[in-house]
Write an enzyme that holds these catalytic residues in place. Structure first.
Site, PDB file in Angstrom:
ATOM      1  CD  GLU A  35     -23.879-100.179   6.728  1.00 59.09           C
ATOM      2  OE1 GLU A  35     -24.700 -99.450   5.939  1.00 59.09           O
ATOM      3  OE2 GLU A  35     -23.587-100.807   6.814  1.00 59.09           O
ATOM      4  CG  ASP A  64     -23.758 -95.128  12.864  1.00 57.49           C
ATOM      5  OD1 ASP A  64     -25.083 -95.186  11.361  1.00 57.49           O
ATOM      6  OD2 ASP A  64     -22.455 -95.719  11.927  1.00 57.49           O
ATOM      7  CE  LYS A  80     -13.130 -98.164   5.301  1.00 58.98           C
ATOM      8  NZ  LYS A  80     -14.673 -98.173   5.215  1.00 58.98           N
TER       9      LYS A  80
HETATM   10  N1  PSU Z   1     -17.958 -97.296   7.433  1.00 61.91           N
HETATM   11  C1  PSU Z   1     -17.809 -97.574   6.940  1.00 61.91           C
HETATM   12  N2  PSU Z   1     -18.156 -98.576   5.758  1.00 61.91           N
HETATM   13  C2  PSU Z   1     -19.283 -97.698   5.362  1.00 61.91           C
HETATM   14  C3  PSU Z   1     -19.984 -97.170   6.599  1.00 61.91           C
HETATM   15  C4  PSU Z   1     -18.668 -96.535   7.865  1.00 61.91           C
HETATM   16  O1  PSU Z   1     -16.512 -98.465   6.956  1.00 61.91           O
HETATM   17  O2  PSU Z   1     -20.304 -97.870   4.852  1.00 61.91           O
HETATM   18  C5  PSU Z   1     -21.309 -96.069   6.482  1.00 61.91           C
HETATM   19  C6  PSU Z   1     -22.295 -96.743   7.358  1.00 61.91           C
HETATM   20  O3  PSU Z   1     -23.822 -97.033   7.155  1.00 61.91           O
HETATM   21  C7  PSU Z   1     -21.977 -96.348   8.982  1.00 61.91           C
HETATM   22  C8  PSU Z   1     -21.812 -94.836   8.383  1.00 61.91           C
HETATM   23  O4  PSU Z   1     -23.922 -96.216   9.194  1.00 61.91           O
HETATM   24  O5  PSU Z   1     -21.106 -94.767   6.935  1.00 61.91           O
HETATM   25  C9  PSU Z   1     -21.578 -94.220   8.775  1.00 61.91           C
HETATM   26  O6  PSU Z   1     -22.065 -92.733   8.246  1.00 61.91           O
HETATM   27  P1  PSU Z   1     -21.774 -90.965   9.635  1.00 61.91           P
HETATM   28  O7  PSU Z   1     -20.266 -90.597   9.516  1.00 61.91           O
HETATM   29  O8  PSU Z   1     -21.924 -90.003   8.641  1.00 61.91           O
HETATM   30  O9  PSU Z   1     -22.658 -91.199  10.815  1.00 61.91           O
END
Ligand code: PSU
Ligand code: MN
Length: 310
Positions: free
Chosen positions: A28, A146, A163
């Site tokens: 990604e 996701d 995390k």
């Molecule tokens: N968690 C991490 N590192 C990241 C992300 C999540 O530890 O870089 C990024 C990934 O691209 C994931 C996105 O798909 O954040 C999720 O964002 P949201 O919670 O806004 O869906």
């Protein structure tokens, strides 16, 4: 099958590997533009590609460049995403059409990367951590797209868990409801990104990449449209003490609440705060766990290529 899609450019090396059913691993780009600082972000992205190659698969870093979906980037495109950082849009499923329509450039999240990987015919994807159900989601409704993508798109995501800025228990419940297998690689526990353990168990432990490949092959031979989470703990030598991380996360969550940060800004804000509070140690750990996931994804992709061409 040679996928041809009017919006998609498959890098020639990736296209050749797919046509010959050789192993390919998707990567990604939100982790590049939004997940790490320049220049470590671009250096890491290139090192992860090299690690995939060193383990017998072809890397396909995914992004949207000038309105085109890209499966496989040139080095200068990776450097552009790294240098531009937060100036580049963070693109999840709902952002894709607008970006394509205006010919824009964006870094793809896990969800958007899965979509492009599936269009290209790539089944394995390595990253750091997935999005999930945020703490407090019972009032904020903040659940990463996701998870919905894992429910509907047939790609396996090799990650170091999630995390603990997230509610890991609710994240697992959501995945169970949507029928997404959560495999622990050589562990019974869901890893929590910087640490090898959390308070939660995985759905199933598998100790061998070939066993994981067989599960993936069965999942998709069953005709299921959904993805699979492969949770791979950070190598012990690079794991961080849980209390260090827990303290940083508590502070980051408090700051986000105080500043009223929500929506798609929440995750990048929390990630940047945790990085800032833990400094170089967390960045080093982050890099190591992504490399570790690239190695495992390449190994699974090699075994999966054998099964899928049989
Ligand atoms: N968690 C991490 N590192 C990241 C992300 C999540 O530890 O870089 C990024 C990934 O691209 C994931 C996105 O798909 O954040 C999720 O964002 P949201 O919670 O806004 O869906
Ligand atoms: Mn969100």
């Amino acid at each position: 099958m040679s996928p041809h899609h009017p919006l998609l450019d498959i890098h020639p090396e990736v296209a050749a590997a797919l046509a010959e059913r050789r192993p390919v691993v998707a990567l990604e780009s939100t982790i590049i533009s939004h997940g790490m600082p320049w220049p470590q972000n671009a250096d890491t992205a290139l090192a992860v590609e090299a690690e995939v190659r060193a383990h017998g698969a072809v890397p396909a870093t995914i992004a949207i460049i000038d309105g085109r979906l890209k499966a496989g980037l040139a080095q200068d495109q990776i450097e552009l995403l790294g240098r531009s950082g937060h100036e580049v849009a963070k693109v999840s499923r709902r952002d894709m059409a607008a970006l394509v329509a205006r010919g824009g450039t964006g870094a793809t999240t896990v969800a958007a990367t899965m979509i492009v990987a599936a269009l290209a015919g790539i089944r394995l994807f390595a990253t750091g951590g997935i999005g999930g159900v945020h703490r407090g989601a019972e009032t904020s409704f903040d659940i990463s797209a996701d998870l919905q993508e894992l429910a509907r798109t047939p790609v396996a995501v090799v990650c170091a868990g999630a995390k603990s800025i997230l509610d890991l228990g609710l994240t697992l419940e959501y995945l169970e409801t949507h029928g997404v297998p959560v495999i622990g690689y050589r562990t019974d526990r869901l890893p929590a990104f910087f640490s090898r353990d959390s308070d939660f168990g995985v759905d199933r432990r598998l100790d061998d990449p070939a066993e994981i490949a067989r599960l993936l092959h069965a999942q998709w031979t069953l005709g299921f449209a959904s993805g699979v989470v492969v949770a791979n703990p950070i190598p012990a030598a690079h794991a961080l003490p849980r209390d260090t991380i827990d303290r940083a996360i508590a502070q980051a969550l408090a700051d986000a609440a105080a500043q009223g940060i929500g929506g798609k800004a929440a995750t990048p804000f929390l990630l940047a705060k945790v990085n800032e509070l833990t400094g170089g140690v967390s960045l080093a750990a982050n890099i190591q766990l992504v490399l570790n996931n690239a190695r495992l994804a390449a190994a699974i992709a090699r075994d999966y290529a054998v099964l899928s061409s049989a």
